[in-house]
Design a protein around this motif. Structure first.
Motif, PDB file in Angstrom:
ATOM      1  N   SER A  22       8.416  14.868  -3.505  1.00  0.00           N
ATOM      2  CA  SER A  22       9.621  14.601  -3.989  1.00  0.00           C
ATOM      3  C   SER A  22       9.996  13.220  -3.580  1.00  0.00           C
ATOM      4  N   VAL A  23      11.100  12.767  -4.092  1.00  0.00           N
ATOM      5  CA  VAL A  23      11.877  11.377  -3.467  1.00  0.00           C
ATOM      6  C   VAL A  23      12.137  11.623  -2.032  1.00  0.00           C
ATOM      7  N   ALA A  24      12.715  12.765  -1.735  1.00  0.00           N
ATOM      8  CA  ALA A  24      13.336  12.912  -0.494  1.00  0.00           C
ATOM      9  C   ALA A  24      12.150  13.172   0.492  1.00  0.00           C
ATOM     10  N   SER A  25      10.966  13.427   0.185  1.00  0.00           N
ATOM     11  CA  SER A  25       9.982  13.621   1.236  1.00  0.00           C
ATOM     12  C   SER A  25       9.066  12.462   1.497  1.00  0.00           C
ATOM     13  N   ALA A  26       8.876  11.538   0.359  1.00  0.00           N
ATOM     14  CA  ALA A  26       8.247  10.213   0.124  1.00  0.00           C
ATOM     15  C   ALA A  26       8.313   9.348   1.447  1.00  0.00           C
ATOM     16  N   PRO A  27       9.595   8.918   1.827  1.00  0.00           N
ATOM     17  CA  PRO A  27       9.753   8.318   2.785  1.00  0.00           C
ATOM     18  C   PRO A  27       8.889   8.501   4.326  1.00  0.00           C
ATOM     19  N   PHE A  28       8.964   9.838   4.499  1.00  0.00           N
ATOM     20  CA  PHE A  28       8.331  10.259   5.643  1.00  0.00           C
ATOM     21  C   PHE A  28       6.740  10.435   5.662  1.00  0.00           C
ATOM     22  N   LEU A  29       6.491  10.690   4.195  1.00  0.00           N
ATOM     23  CA  LEU A  29       5.040  11.143   4.173  1.00  0.00           C
ATOM     24  C   LEU A  29       4.089   9.786   4.024  1.00  0.00           C
ATOM     25  N   PHE A  30       4.839   8.635   3.773  1.00  0.00           N
ATOM     26  CA  PHE A  30       4.202   7.345   3.555  1.00  0.00           C
ATOM     27  C   PHE A  30       4.541   6.334   4.516  1.00  0.00           C
ATOM     28  N   GLY A  31       5.118   6.712   5.460  1.00  0.00           N
ATOM     29  CA  GLY A  31       5.465   5.825   6.503  1.00  0.00           C
ATOM     30  C   GLY A  31       6.582   4.728   6.215  1.00  0.00           C
ATOM     31  N   PHE A  32       7.511   4.982   5.271  1.00  0.00           N
ATOM     32  CA  PHE A  32       8.785   4.271   5.297  1.00  0.00           C
ATOM     33  C   PHE A  32       9.704   4.377   6.294  1.00  0.00           C
ATOM     34  N   GLY A  33       9.831   5.436   6.969  1.00  0.00           N
ATOM     35  CA  GLY A  33      10.603   5.809   8.040  1.00  0.00           C
ATOM     36  C   GLY A  33      11.876   6.389   7.504  1.00  0.00           C
ATOM     37  N   ASN A  34      12.405   5.709   6.546  1.00  0.00           N
ATOM     38  CA  ASN A  34      13.802   6.410   6.092  1.00  0.00           C
ATOM     39  C   ASN A  34      14.072   6.157   4.691  1.00  0.00           C
ATOM     40  N   PRO A  35      14.962   6.941   3.936  1.00  0.00           N
ATOM     41  CA  PRO A  35      15.010   6.820   2.474  1.00  0.00           C
ATOM     42  C   PRO A  35      15.419   5.137   2.068  1.00  0.00           C
ATOM     43  N   GLU A  36      16.274   4.698   2.963  1.00  0.00           N
ATOM     44  CA  GLU A  36      16.949   3.359   2.600  1.00  0.00           C
ATOM     45  C   GLU A  36      15.528   2.243   2.485  1.00  0.00           C
ATOM     46  N   ARG A  37      14.842   2.307   3.498  1.00  0.00           N
ATOM     47  CA  ARG A  37      13.702   1.457   3.492  1.00  0.00           C
ATOM     48  C   ARG A  37      12.668   1.567   2.478  1.00  0.00           C
ATOM     49  N   MET A  38      12.549   2.777   1.942  1.00  0.00           N
ATOM     50  CA  MET A  38      11.727   3.234   0.899  1.00  0.00           C
ATOM     51  C   MET A  38      12.181   2.556  -0.636  1.00  0.00           C
ATOM     52  N   ARG A  39      13.889   2.662  -0.561  1.00  0.00           N
ATOM     53  CA  ARG A  39      14.436   2.440  -1.615  1.00  0.00           C
ATOM     54  C   ARG A  39      14.164   0.658  -1.810  1.00  0.00           C
ATOM     55  N   ARG A  40      14.454   0.065  -0.525  1.00  0.00           N
ATOM     56  CA  ARG A  40      14.346  -1.453  -0.618  1.00  0.00           C
ATOM     57  C   ARG A  40      12.889  -1.818  -0.948  1.00  0.00           C
ATOM     58  N   ALA A  41      11.865  -1.228  -0.372  1.00  0.00           N
ATOM     59  CA  ALA A  41      10.625  -1.567  -0.539  1.00  0.00           C
ATOM     60  C   ALA A  41      10.202  -1.481  -2.280  1.00  0.00           C
ATOM     61  N   PHE A  42      10.810  -0.360  -2.741  1.00  0.00           N
ATOM     62  CA  PHE A  42      10.562  -0.142  -4.333  1.00  0.00           C
ATOM     63  C   PHE A  42      11.198  -1.215  -5.048  1.00  0.00           C
ATOM     64  N   GLN A  43      12.467  -1.578  -4.596  1.00  0.00           N
ATOM     65  CA  GLN A  43      12.997  -2.468  -5.427  1.00  0.00           C
ATOM     66  C   GLN A  43      12.302  -3.877  -5.306  1.00  0.00           C
ATOM     67  N   ARG A  44      11.756  -4.127  -4.089  1.00  0.00           N
ATOM     68  CA  ARG A  44      11.121  -5.391  -3.903  1.00  0.00           C
ATOM     69  C   ARG A  44       9.832  -5.339  -4.784  1.00  0.00           C
ATOM     70  N   ARG A  45       9.067  -4.330  -4.730  1.00  0.00           N
ATOM     71  CA  ARG A  45       7.469  -4.267  -5.370  1.00  0.00           C
ATOM     72  C   ARG A  45       7.522  -3.794  -6.722  1.00  0.00           C
ATOM     73  N   ARG A  46       8.584  -2.973  -7.310  1.00  0.00           N
ATOM     74  CA  ARG A  46       8.791  -2.490  -8.496  1.00  0.00           C
ATOM     75  C   ARG A  46       9.893  -2.758  -9.390  1.00  0.00           C
ATOM     76  N   LEU A  48       0.799  -1.129   0.054  1.00  0.00           N
ATOM     77  CA  LEU A  48       0.090   0.062   0.021  1.00  0.00           C
ATOM     78  C   LEU A  48       0.932   1.253   0.041  1.00  0.00           C
ATOM     79  N   ARG A  49       1.795   1.144   0.612  1.00  0.00           N
ATOM     80  CA  ARG A  49       2.839   2.487   0.871  1.00  0.00           C
ATOM     81  C   ARG A  49       3.404   2.695  -0.403  1.00  0.00           C
ATOM     82  N   VAL A  50       3.903   1.720  -1.065  1.00  0.00           N
ATOM     83  CA  VAL A  50       4.435   1.676  -2.411  1.00  0.00           C
ATOM     84  C   VAL A  50       3.629   2.183  -3.277  1.00  0.00           C
TER      85      VAL A  50
END
Length: 335
Positions: A292-316, A277-279
């Motif tokens: 922006s890519v910089a603000s998205a991790p915090f707006l969508f609950g990933f917590g930090n950019p690295e966690r969002m990057r890993r989630a995107f790699q897994r899902r997309r 859902l977050r991705v």
């Protein structure tokens, strides 16, 4: 004068949409509205649109609303630049019409662009226009489509496909996405984005993405409405604490029981479901240019950019920055 149009092209391009009895109304009116509202640099209409049927006259759509059409013979001496075949369940019967198939065979080599909306792909396929090409249609009918036409590379997750000048779109409103993509190809991305905003579309989807969201996908798989209220709360604030303890509390269940029932019901663990859902939400926002890519991790609950990057790699299979570069609202710039 805006610079995003190539060489200030003021040509009026012709578009024809083929109708048949009980065709789906929105399959016609969705793309029709897009082409009708498109504008050349001067502000004048960019397209001239006609509706065609075998004999002309009123064609009654699936809603009972009749649309006035011209006969196929109208296009014989002056083929349209773009020819689209409408859809709806009646397209399966229309695919057996020798007159329709003959008309498309005559037009195929004379139009710059040939396409279909939704189940209209069955008509193009029956005429052999999609053999050896990528194509899509409504997700509910992709299996039947693939079985009936094994020579076609069926892409059931696509919103639309274009292969060698032949276009196909997925179900219903995907015809609007395809029309917007055609406008973008003809007049530039800025005009397509202007139209998307003018038509108040939630998001301008792009070919190669799934036909519906992760949340809807999971809910459709579920045989019960047990977690519908919880899903509404989750989607309302993806940046909130959505850990298993918190979700179990919201569901008024023990953590162990919640995890078991949620996984059984939704086909994914709570952590997997929330990540998807977050991705999904981040992808939509990046497409629209809302974040922006910089603000998205915090707006969508990933917590930090690295966690969002890993989630995107897994899902997309791509990084957030790569996703934004490919699908974000990049405005064309003056040369």
């Amino acid at each position: 004068m805006p610079s995003f149009y190539a060489k200030t092209d003021e040509r009026i391009r012709t578009v024809a949409i083929v109708l048949f009895d009980r065709t789906k109304l929105i399959d016609v009116t969705g793309p029709l509205q897009v082409f009708n509202d498109a504008r050349a640099p001067s502000g004048s209409p960019a397209y001239s649109i006609s509706l065609l049927s075998e004999t002309g006259g009123p064609v009654v759509t699936d809603t009972g609303v009749a649309l006035e059409t011209l006969p196929f013979s109208h296009a014989a001496s002056s083929p349209p630049d773009t020819l689209l075949v409408s859809g709806g369940q009646s397209a399966l019967q229309a695919a057996t019409s020798e007159a329709l198939l003959g008309f498309l065979a005559d037009m195929a080599g004379r139009c710059r662009r040939l396409g279909s909306i939704c189940l209209g792909a069955f008509i193009l396929a029956r005429g052999g226009h999609l053999d050896g090409r990528r194509a899509t249609t409504h997700w509910e009918d992709c299996a039947q489509f693939r079985e009936a036409f094994p020579a076609i590379d069926v892409r059931e997750d696509s919103i639309f496909e274009e292969d060698g000048g032949i276009w196909t779109s997925a179900g219903v409103t995907a015809g609007i996405d395809m029309a917007l993509a055609m406008v973008e190809r003809d007049l530039g991305r800025s005009e397509a984005l202007r139209l998307a905003r003018s038509l108040v579309l939630y998001v301008k989807r792009t070919g190669g993405q799934r036909q519906f969201s992760a949340a809807l996908d999971q809910q459709m798989r579920s045989s019960t409405s047990r977690f519908d209220i919880l899903l509404t709360a989750i989607r309302a604030d993806l940046a909130a604490d959505l850990s298993v303890p918190r979700l179990a509390q919201l569901a008024h269940m023990s953590e162990r029981n919640f995890s078991r029932l949620f996984t059984e019901t939704m086909g994914a663990s709570p952590a997997q479901f929330i990540e998807e859902l977050r991705v999904d939400a981040a992808c939509d926002a990046l497409q629209r240019g809302d974040v922006s890519v910089a603000s998205a991790p915090f707006l969508f609950g990933f917590g930090n950019p690295e966690r969002m990057r890993r989630a995107f790699q897994r899902r997309r299979g791509v990084s957030p920055s790569d996703y934004e570069a490919r699908f974000g609202p990049r405005l064309s710039k003056a040369p």
